[in-house]
Design a protein around this motif. Sequence first.
Motif, PDB file in Angstrom:
ATOM      1  N   LEU A  54      36.212 -33.965 -43.639  1.00 16.29           N
ATOM      2  CA  LEU A  54      35.908 -34.424 -42.280  1.00 16.29           C
ATOM      3  C   LEU A  54      35.993 -33.326 -41.225  1.00 16.29           C
ATOM      4  O   LEU A  54      35.907 -33.614 -40.031  1.00 16.29           O
ATOM      5  N   HIS A  55      36.095 -32.069 -41.637  1.00 13.64           N
ATOM      6  CA  HIS A  55      36.314 -31.016 -40.655  1.00 13.64           C
ATOM      7  C   HIS A  55      35.200 -30.898 -39.614  1.00 13.64           C
ATOM      8  O   HIS A  55      35.448 -30.468 -38.498  1.00 13.64           O
ATOM      9  N   ASP A  56      33.989 -31.292 -39.945  1.00 18.57           N
ATOM     10  CA  ASP A  56      32.878 -31.236 -38.990  1.00 18.57           C
ATOM     11  C   ASP A  56      32.453 -32.626 -38.501  1.00 18.57           C
ATOM     12  O   ASP A  56      31.359 -32.788 -37.957  1.00 18.57           O
ATOM     13  N   ILE A  57      33.316 -33.619 -38.648  1.00 16.63           N
ATOM     14  CA  ILE A  57      32.941 -34.994 -38.310  1.00 16.63           C
ATOM     15  C   ILE A  57      32.635 -35.151 -36.820  1.00 16.63           C
ATOM     16  O   ILE A  57      31.953 -36.102 -36.428  1.00 16.63           O
ATOM     17  N   GLY A  58      33.053 -34.227 -36.024  1.00 19.47           N
ATOM     18  CA  GLY A  58      32.710 -34.252 -34.600  1.00 19.47           C
ATOM     19  C   GLY A  58      31.227 -34.114 -34.338  1.00 19.47           C
ATOM     20  O   GLY A  58      30.756 -34.406 -33.240  1.00 19.47           O
ATOM     21  N   ARG A  59      30.468 -33.729 -35.359  1.00 21.64           N
ATOM     22  CA  ARG A  59      29.007 -33.638 -35.239  1.00 21.64           C
ATOM     23  C   ARG A  59      28.322 -34.942 -35.630  1.00 21.64           C
ATOM     24  O   ARG A  59      27.113 -35.089 -35.411  1.00 21.64           O
ATOM     25  N   ALA A  60      29.056 -35.872 -36.239  1.00 23.76           N
ATOM     26  CA  ALA A  60      28.474 -37.160 -36.642  1.00 23.76           C
ATOM     27  C   ALA A  60      28.094 -37.937 -35.382  1.00 23.76           C
ATOM     28  O   ALA A  60      28.817 -37.913 -34.379  1.00 23.76           O
ATOM     29  N   GLY A  61      26.986 -38.646 -35.463  1.00 21.80           N
ATOM     30  CA  GLY A  61      26.449 -39.336 -34.299  1.00 21.80           C
ATOM     31  C   GLY A  61      27.459 -40.158 -33.529  1.00 21.80           C
ATOM     32  O   GLY A  61      27.657 -39.966 -32.319  1.00 21.80           O
ATOM     33  N   HIS A  67      32.778 -38.862 -27.974  1.00 23.38           N
ATOM     34  CA  HIS A  67      33.494 -37.713 -27.409  1.00 23.38           C
ATOM     35  C   HIS A  67      32.489 -36.699 -26.853  1.00 23.38           C
ATOM     36  O   HIS A  67      32.614 -35.501 -27.084  1.00 23.38           O
ATOM     37  N   ARG A  68      31.544 -37.205 -26.128  1.00 27.01           N
ATOM     38  CA  ARG A  68      30.445 -36.411 -25.569  1.00 27.01           C
ATOM     39  C   ARG A  68      30.956 -35.199 -24.775  1.00 27.01           C
ATOM     40  O   ARG A  68      31.909 -35.293 -24.030  1.00 27.01           O
ATOM     41  N   GLY A  69      30.294 -34.081 -25.019  1.00 28.25           N
ATOM     42  CA  GLY A  69      30.605 -32.875 -24.273  1.00 28.25           C
ATOM     43  C   GLY A  69      31.726 -32.031 -24.861  1.00 28.25           C
ATOM     44  O   GLY A  69      31.986 -30.938 -24.375  1.00 28.25           O
ATOM     45  N   MET A  70      32.388 -32.530 -25.887  1.00 24.08           N
ATOM     46  CA  MET A  70      33.472 -31.766 -26.514  1.00 24.08           C
ATOM     47  C   MET A  70      32.903 -30.911 -27.643  1.00 24.08           C
ATOM     48  O   MET A  70      31.998 -31.350 -28.340  1.00 24.08           O
ATOM     49  N   PRO A  71      33.442 -29.718 -27.858  1.00 22.76           N
ATOM     50  CA  PRO A  71      33.077 -28.972 -29.062  1.00 22.76           C
ATOM     51  C   PRO A  71      33.388 -29.828 -30.290  1.00 22.76           C
ATOM     52  O   PRO A  71      34.317 -30.639 -30.270  1.00 22.76           O
ATOM     53  N   HIS A  72      32.639 -29.621 -31.367  1.00 22.12           N
ATOM     54  CA  HIS A  72      32.764 -30.513 -32.523  1.00 22.12           C
ATOM     55  C   HIS A  72      34.174 -30.570 -33.093  1.00 22.12           C
ATOM     56  O   HIS A  72      34.613 -31.610 -33.563  1.00 22.12           O
ATOM     57  N   GLU A  73      34.892 -29.450 -33.061  1.00 22.48           N
ATOM     58  CA  GLU A  73      36.242 -29.460 -33.620  1.00 22.48           C
ATOM     59  C   GLU A  73      37.194 -30.313 -32.766  1.00 22.48           C
ATOM     60  O   GLU A  73      38.092 -30.974 -33.300  1.00 22.48           O
ATOM     61  N   HIS A  74      36.995 -30.340 -31.471  1.00 17.57           N
ATOM     62  CA  HIS A  74      37.833 -31.167 -30.593  1.00 17.57           C
ATOM     63  C   HIS A  74      37.437 -32.638 -30.681  1.00 17.57           C
ATOM     64  O   HIS A  74      38.308 -33.519 -30.682  1.00 17.57           O
ATOM     65  N   ALA A  75      36.136 -32.898 -30.761  1.00 21.90           N
ATOM     66  CA  ALA A  75      35.676 -34.290 -30.927  1.00 21.90           C
ATOM     67  C   ALA A  75      36.184 -34.856 -32.250  1.00 21.90           C
ATOM     68  O   ALA A  75      36.675 -35.987 -32.308  1.00 21.90           O
ATOM     69  N   GLY A  76      36.079 -34.068 -33.312  1.00 17.18           N
ATOM     70  CA  GLY A  76      36.568 -34.515 -34.618  1.00 17.18           C
ATOM     71  C   GLY A  76      38.063 -34.751 -34.616  1.00 17.18           C
ATOM     72  O   GLY A  76      38.558 -35.723 -35.196  1.00 17.18           O
ATOM     73  N   ALA A  77      38.801 -33.872 -33.954  1.00 17.39           N
ATOM     74  CA  ALA A  77      40.255 -34.038 -33.886  1.00 17.39           C
ATOM     75  C   ALA A  77      40.629 -35.271 -33.072  1.00 17.39           C
ATOM     76  O   ALA A  77      41.547 -36.008 -33.451  1.00 17.39           O
ATOM     77  N   ALA A  78      39.927 -35.514 -31.981  1.00 14.89           N
ATOM     78  CA  ALA A  78      40.205 -36.710 -31.174  1.00 14.89           C
ATOM     79  C   ALA A  78      39.966 -37.965 -32.007  1.00 14.89           C
ATOM     80  O   ALA A  78      40.783 -38.903 -31.995  1.00 14.89           O
ATOM     81  N   PHE A  79      38.875 -37.977 -32.738  1.00 14.78           N
ATOM     82  CA  PHE A  79      38.578 -39.104 -33.626  1.00 14.78           C
ATOM     83  C   PHE A  79      39.677 -39.264 -34.673  1.00 14.78           C
ATOM     84  O   PHE A  79      40.170 -40.370 -34.924  1.00 14.78           O
ATOM     85  N   ALA A  80      40.083 -38.163 -35.285  1.00 12.29           N
ATOM     86  CA  ALA A  80      41.101 -38.215 -36.344  1.00 12.29           C
ATOM     87  C   ALA A  80      42.449 -38.682 -35.789  1.00 12.29           C
ATOM     88  O   ALA A  80      43.181 -39.398 -36.474  1.00 12.29           O
ATOM     89  N   ARG A  81      42.760 -38.303 -34.570  1.00 16.06           N
ATOM     90  CA  ARG A  81      44.028 -38.762 -33.981  1.00 16.06           C
ATOM     91  C   ARG A  81      44.011 -40.272 -33.748  1.00 16.06           C
ATOM     92  O   ARG A  81      45.042 -40.912 -33.808  1.00 16.06           O
ATOM     93  N   GLU A  82      42.842 -40.821 -33.501  1.00 21.21           N
ATOM     94  CA  GLU A  82      42.710 -42.269 -33.295  1.00 21.21           C
ATOM     95  C   GLU A  82      42.721 -43.041 -34.613  1.00 21.21           C
ATOM     96  O   GLU A  82      43.189 -44.175 -34.672  1.00 21.21           O
TER      97      GLU A  82
END
Length: 179
Positions: A54-61, A67-82
């Motif tokens: 899931l390391h690049d999951i921030g790129r998933a639609g 998490h619009r506007g976040m770099p993919h690693e931050h968007a993915g981490a935000a998702f993973a924290r949730e």
Amino acid sequence: MNRLSRAELAALIEGLADLPYGGEAVDQRTHALQTAAHAVEAGADDELVVAAALHDIGRAGAVAVRHRGMPHEHAGAAFARERLTERIAWAIEQHVPAKRYLVAVDPDYHAGLSPVSVRSLRAQGGPMTPGEVAEFGAHPWATDAIALRRWDDAAKDPSGPVLPLDDLLDRYDRLSPEA
């Protein structure tokens, strides 16, 4: 935490099929499952194998939109924290800094990067400063992020190993809800 179901995780991974991977020779799904396969080959525990997938999951639609506007690693981490664990989130968030770290500390590492990864390194800030290297390296999970980064770099081969989705899902099922 609202833990992902097995079906939700499968849908996320399957949703990466046919998504381009920035000019690399594999799509996002193949890249995710290859990264996970490298983690398994290295003997990683189930939590780190899931992070690798899931390391690049921030790129998933769905994740990118949420998490619009976040770099993919931050968007993915935000998702993973949730939906996952803090260790998974941290590894996802730090896979880009780990590239910057490795370029700074390993003279041979840069030569092994793909042309796409070299271009993105410039946009990501280039090699870490000595202070950044010390701070990153002091984190208790730094070795996880470094390992994930190396698996990420190796997972761009159209004929490379791919972890079967059912194997990934079984590993995910074994994670305790508190993991």
